[in-house]
Design an enzyme around this catalytic site. Sequence first.
Site, mmCIF file in Angstrom:
data_model
loop_
_atom_site.group_PDB
_atom_site.id
_atom_site.type_symbol
_atom_site.label_atom_id
_atom_site.label_comp_id
_atom_site.label_asym_id
_atom_site.label_seq_id
_atom_site.Cartn_x
_atom_site.Cartn_y
_atom_site.Cartn_z
ATOM 1 N N GLU A 224 96.275 54.325 -18.357
ATOM 2 C CA GLU A 224 97.613 54.923 -18.398
ATOM 3 C C GLU A 224 97.895 55.611 -17.069
ATOM 4 O O GLU A 224 97.140 56.497 -16.649
ATOM 5 C CB GLU A 224 97.717 55.936 -19.530
ATOM 6 C CG GLU A 224 99.072 56.630 -19.592
ATOM 7 C CD GLU A 224 99.096 57.828 -20.535
ATOM 8 O OE1 GLU A 224 100.105 58.558 -20.531
ATOM 9 O OE2 GLU A 224 98.103 58.027 -21.262
ATOM 10 N N ARG B 129 79.320 74.444 0.267
ATOM 11 C CA ARG B 129 79.568 73.673 1.479
ATOM 12 C C ARG B 129 78.284 73.044 2.031
ATOM 13 O O ARG B 129 78.330 72.305 3.001
ATOM 14 C CB ARG B 129 80.214 74.567 2.544
ATOM 15 C CG ARG B 129 81.522 75.173 2.085
ATOM 16 C CD ARG B 129 82.151 76.043 3.147
ATOM 17 N NE ARG B 129 82.549 75.277 4.329
ATOM 18 C CZ ARG B 129 83.159 75.827 5.382
ATOM 19 N NH1 ARG B 129 83.429 77.124 5.391
ATOM 20 N NH2 ARG B 129 83.478 75.085 6.420
ATOM 21 N N ASP C 295 90.431 57.530 -20.041
ATOM 22 C CA ASP C 295 90.993 58.504 -20.982
ATOM 23 C C ASP C 295 89.959 59.064 -21.958
ATOM 24 O O ASP C 295 89.771 60.266 -22.028
ATOM 25 C CB ASP C 295 92.187 57.926 -21.743
ATOM 26 C CG ASP C 295 92.983 59.016 -22.436
ATOM 27 O OD1 ASP C 295 93.180 60.075 -21.816
ATOM 28 O OD2 ASP C 295 93.380 58.817 -23.583
ATOM 29 N N GLY D 57 88.194 66.523 -15.908
ATOM 30 C CA GLY D 57 89.144 67.456 -15.312
ATOM 31 C C GLY D 57 90.339 67.634 -16.222
ATOM 32 O O GLY D 57 90.510 66.908 -17.209
ATOM 33 N N GLU D 58 91.165 68.609 -15.894
ATOM 34 C CA GLU D 58 92.346 68.884 -16.698
ATOM 35 C C GLU D 58 93.317 67.706 -16.666
ATOM 36 O O GLU D 58 93.317 66.902 -15.727
ATOM 37 C CB GLU D 58 93.054 70.146 -16.190
ATOM 38 C CG GLU D 58 92.226 71.417 -16.313
ATOM 39 C CD GLU D 58 92.952 72.615 -15.735
ATOM 40 O OE1 GLU D 58 94.106 72.450 -15.298
ATOM 41 O OE2 GLU D 58 92.363 73.703 -15.727
ATOM 42 N N SER D 59 94.137 67.619 -17.694
ATOM 43 C CA SER D 59 95.141 66.569 -17.752
ATOM 44 C C SER D 59 96.093 66.692 -16.558
ATOM 45 O O SER D 59 96.573 67.784 -16.236
ATOM 46 C CB SER D 59 95.921 66.673 -19.069
ATOM 47 O OG SER D 59 96.902 65.671 -19.147
ATOM 48 N N GLY D 60 96.326 65.566 -15.888
ATOM 49 C CA GLY D 60 97.238 65.565 -14.753
ATOM 50 C C GLY D 60 96.593 65.837 -13.416
ATOM 51 O O GLY D 60 97.277 65.827 -12.388
ATOM 52 N N VAL D 61 95.273 66.045 -13.371
ATOM 53 C CA VAL D 61 94.606 66.366 -12.111
ATOM 54 C C VAL D 61 94.412 65.112 -11.252
ATOM 55 O O VAL D 61 94.160 65.214 -10.048
ATOM 56 C CB VAL D 61 93.252 67.066 -12.365
ATOM 57 C CG1 VAL D 61 92.184 66.074 -12.804
ATOM 58 C CG2 VAL D 61 92.794 67.861 -11.144
ATOM 59 N N GLY D 62 94.526 63.925 -11.861
ATOM 60 C CA GLY D 62 94.428 62.704 -11.073
ATOM 61 C C GLY D 62 93.193 61.861 -11.349
ATOM 62 O O GLY D 62 92.759 61.100 -10.482
ATOM 63 N N LYS D 63 92.653 61.955 -12.558
ATOM 64 C CA LYS D 63 91.436 61.196 -12.884
ATOM 65 C C LYS D 63 91.691 59.689 -12.873
ATOM 66 O O LYS D 63 90.940 58.928 -12.270
ATOM 67 C CB LYS D 63 90.898 61.627 -14.263
ATOM 68 C CG LYS D 63 90.517 63.083 -14.362
ATOM 69 C CD LYS D 63 89.899 63.414 -15.701
ATOM 70 C CE LYS D 63 90.887 63.284 -16.854
ATOM 71 N NZ LYS D 63 91.997 64.229 -16.772
ATOM 72 N N SER D 64 92.758 59.265 -13.549
ATOM 73 C CA SER D 64 93.041 57.830 -13.631
ATOM 74 C C SER D 64 93.426 57.267 -12.264
ATOM 75 O O SER D 64 93.020 56.157 -11.904
ATOM 76 C CB SER D 64 94.160 57.575 -14.648
ATOM 77 O OG SER D 64 93.747 57.922 -15.955
ATOM 78 N N HIS E 87 86.990 63.604 -23.159
ATOM 79 C CA HIS E 87 88.171 63.200 -22.395
ATOM 80 C C HIS E 87 87.757 63.043 -20.938
ATOM 81 O O HIS E 87 87.320 63.996 -20.295
ATOM 82 C CB HIS E 87 89.262 64.259 -22.530
ATOM 83 C CG HIS E 87 90.508 63.935 -21.777
ATOM 84 N ND1 HIS E 87 91.303 62.842 -22.067
ATOM 85 C CD2 HIS E 87 91.097 64.549 -20.719
ATOM 86 C CE1 HIS E 87 92.331 62.807 -21.244
ATOM 87 N NE2 HIS E 87 92.227 63.829 -20.411
#
Length: 327
Positions: free
Chosen positions: A210, A251, A184, A160-167, A145
């Site tokens: 999506e 850093r 996706d 990254g987790e679903s909803g983190v802003g990958k797309s 994914h």
Amino acid sequence: MTDFTVLDLLDLDLKEHNHLRLSCIAGRSGLSKRITTSKISRPGLPLSGFFEEFSNNSIQVFGKGERAYLEKLETEQNTDSIDKLFSYDIPCCVFCDNSNPSPRLIELAEETGTAILKTDLLSSDFSRRLYQTLDEVFAPTQTIHGVLVEVYGIGVLITGESGVGKSETALELIERGHRLISDDTVKLRNISDNYLIGMGENPLLAHHMELRGLGIINLANLYGVGAIRDRKQVQLAVHLEPWDAQKNYDRVGEAILEDIYLGIAIPKVIIPVKPGRNIPVIIETAARNERLKKLGYYSAKEFDQSVLKWMESESARKMYYVNEETL
């Protein structure tokens, strides 16, 4: 791929310099035969009567040398080795250099249900392309994914987790002139235990994206074919995660992180996400930095060396002043 047939080989949608230019000229009943190995065979020794270690489960490739030897055997009416060759359950035979098999070979192919294929490529060029094609067909695969984009020539796998802003991050990168391979889900292939190739799980859906609140969009229609690509070597993994104020993030860049897929290690960076951070620009910078590393330039190491030189010069200056005061 465990169920790959001769017909599948003919139907492969290969582009330009990878195209095999194959057509079937005899033995069409054998098109359903399975190809089970990425190895290919040049049957010179079997034609001479030596069948020990004969790779009968491989595609048999006939170049100019094998074709000339076949003609010699048929002229001398010494066809025992040819008959024996076709007694094995070989997947198919390929005649290169636009050469044609003899009527006797076509007859044997029809009798044994062995497909005879033809290409206008030289045998050396065809063998190279076929090796590359079969290596990819039989390569170990894994579907993950994430989003795969090409940034400054570097294949960047964003996870990254679903909803983190990958797309959304990938969309901004495309707006900035980079290219999408898949959104996706990304299918990875281990090529010769050497590198990873990433592509869409479904070629028909790979270039759709999506976006929550907007729905499904077609990147090729919106941004043109220059904004997409079918496949790309994965060279950098970027993991997006929500900002954690309790976590100490690197850093300086000295930490060496890796993600391992199908036994191959990929350099990895972790980017914490919070309002105000321009994630696409950070990913562009990470891609540029990875290109520099491939050229042997490491920013973190150079910074360390610069700091050490500065500290040494400061220490030397202090020692000089101390010595001057004691005189």
